[in-house]
Design an enzyme around this catalytic site. Structure first.
Site, PDB file in Angstrom:
ATOM      1  CB  SER A   1     -34.642 -62.044  52.466  1.00  0.00           C
ATOM      2  OG  SER A   1     -34.432 -62.819  53.642  1.00  0.00           O
TER       3      SER A   1
ATOM      4  CB  ILE B   1     -41.619 -68.941  47.984  1.00  0.00           C
ATOM      5  CG1 ILE B   1     -41.224 -69.398  49.394  1.00  0.00           C
ATOM      6  CG2 ILE B   1     -42.367 -67.612  48.061  1.00  0.00           C
ATOM      7  CD1 ILE B   1     -40.279 -68.453  50.104  1.00  0.00           C
ATOM      8  N   GLY B   2     -42.294 -69.498  44.921  1.00  0.00           N
ATOM      9  CA  GLY B   2     -42.781 -68.990  43.649  1.00  0.00           C
ATOM     10  C   GLY B   2     -44.003 -69.735  43.153  1.00  0.00           C
TER      11      GLY B   2
ATOM     12  CE1 TYR C   1     -31.623 -65.326  48.933  1.00  0.00           C
ATOM     13  CE2 TYR C   1     -31.489 -64.882  51.293  1.00  0.00           C
ATOM     14  CZ  TYR C   1     -32.244 -65.093  50.146  1.00  0.00           C
ATOM     15  OH  TYR C   1     -33.618 -65.064  50.224  1.00  0.00           O
TER      16      TYR C   1
ATOM     17  N   GLY D   1     -39.251 -67.245  38.803  1.00  0.00           N
ATOM     18  CA  GLY D   1     -38.908 -68.264  39.788  1.00  0.00           C
ATOM     19  C   GLY D   1     -40.098 -69.077  40.236  1.00  0.00           C
ATOM     20  CB  ALA D   2     -43.405 -69.590  38.718  1.00  0.00           C
ATOM     21  CG  ASN D   3     -40.177 -74.144  37.490  1.00  0.00           C
ATOM     22  OD1 ASN D   3     -41.358 -74.304  37.215  1.00  0.00           O
ATOM     23  ND2 ASN D   3     -39.223 -74.081  36.570  1.00  0.00           N
TER      24      ASN D   3
END
Length: 272
Positions: free
Chosen positions: A144, A22-23, A168, A17-19
């Site tokens: 979370s 936070i990632g 979620y 999820g680096a796009n």
């Protein structure tokens, strides 16, 4: 002294999820440490290439690259693990989606559960041997404090009416529980597994859930990065952290439910 700097050994980090907001901040902060080679696990190649360029420009670290993977599909995760040829010292599970309507993967799994929960499960499962061979190694699960509503009898909202906020919260509770399950299984192998709440950052994900965010991406990345690079992340395992401090997790303490969830994820792993 930074872990790895004493011997000059390069440490390899894989971040999903680096796009996202936070990632990307997590990846950039880790890449700013010269001992790290950073690999971004992304689904969109154009965005991945752009993110790599941004991080290299910001940090000067040229050992940043990307790998394409769809975390919602076990076959894609396994293909990434098979072609992986480097050590792996750090796995940061961060990828998440919050679709506003119920969607399914081509395998028929509800998309949010497949990505946010099974994606974490499959990544740890597929890379366990890589992590063991590279030990001491770490897994950081970005969870979370918005956690709850887990229904072990209806993980995919087939009976309940789908609500993306509820789905979620369920997924983040599951991530915290799976952290305990994997920590117990890997504790004798030199691999620590911890979970954390990042900061409250305005992002596509938070927008889909109907709330904003008061922190910058770099502030939101602070606790995940702290767990990834500082001694506490190796010295403790099976813990949940907020703001750089261990916090009691009532979900992880439910050992029977933790095991039930783990076994349920294993059954999903047999699907093709």
């Amino acid at each position: 002294m930074r872990e790895g700097s004493e011997t000059g050994r390069t440490r390899v980090a894989l971040i999903t999820g680096a796009n996202g907001a936070i990632g990307k901040a997590i990846a950039r902060q880790i890449a700013a440490r010269s001992e790290f080679e950073v690999v971004l696990a992304c689904r969109d190649e154009a965005k991945a290439a752009r993110t790599v360029r941004d991080i290299v420009t910001a940090t000067g670290n040229r050992t940043v690259r990307y790998e394409l993977v769809d975390l919602s599909r076990r076959s894609s995760v396994e293909a990434l693990a098979v072609r992986w040829r480097r050590p792996l010292h750090l796995l940061v599970n961060n990828a998440a989606v919050t679709p506003r309507r119920r969607q399914e993967t081509p395998e028929g799994i509800e998309l949010q559960f497949a990505t946010n929960v099974l994606g974490y499960f499959w990544m740890i499962q597929a890379f366990t041997e890589h992590l063991k061979r590279s030990a001491p190694a770490r897994v950081v699960n970005v969870a979370s404090y918005l956690a709850g509503d887990l229904d072990l009898t209806d993980l995919e909202f087939r009976r309940r009416r789908y609500n993306n906020n509820e789905a979620y919260r369920q997924s983040k509770q599951a991530d915290r529980m799976l952290t305990v399950a994997f920590a117990e299984r890997l504790k004798s192998s030199g691999v620590s597994v911890n979970a954390c709440h990042p900061g409250d950052v305005r992002s596509t994900l938070s927008g889909n859930l109907g709330f904003g965010g008061s922190q910058t991406p770099d502030e939101g990345a602070r606790t995940p990065v702290w767990l990834a690079v500082e001694p506490a992340g190796a010295e403790q395992t099976g813990q949940y952290f907020e703001h750089g401090k261990a916090v009691h997790c009532p979900f992880g303490a439910q050992r029977a439910a933790v095991e039930t969830l783990y076994q349920a994820c294993l059954r999903f792993s047999s699907m093709r």
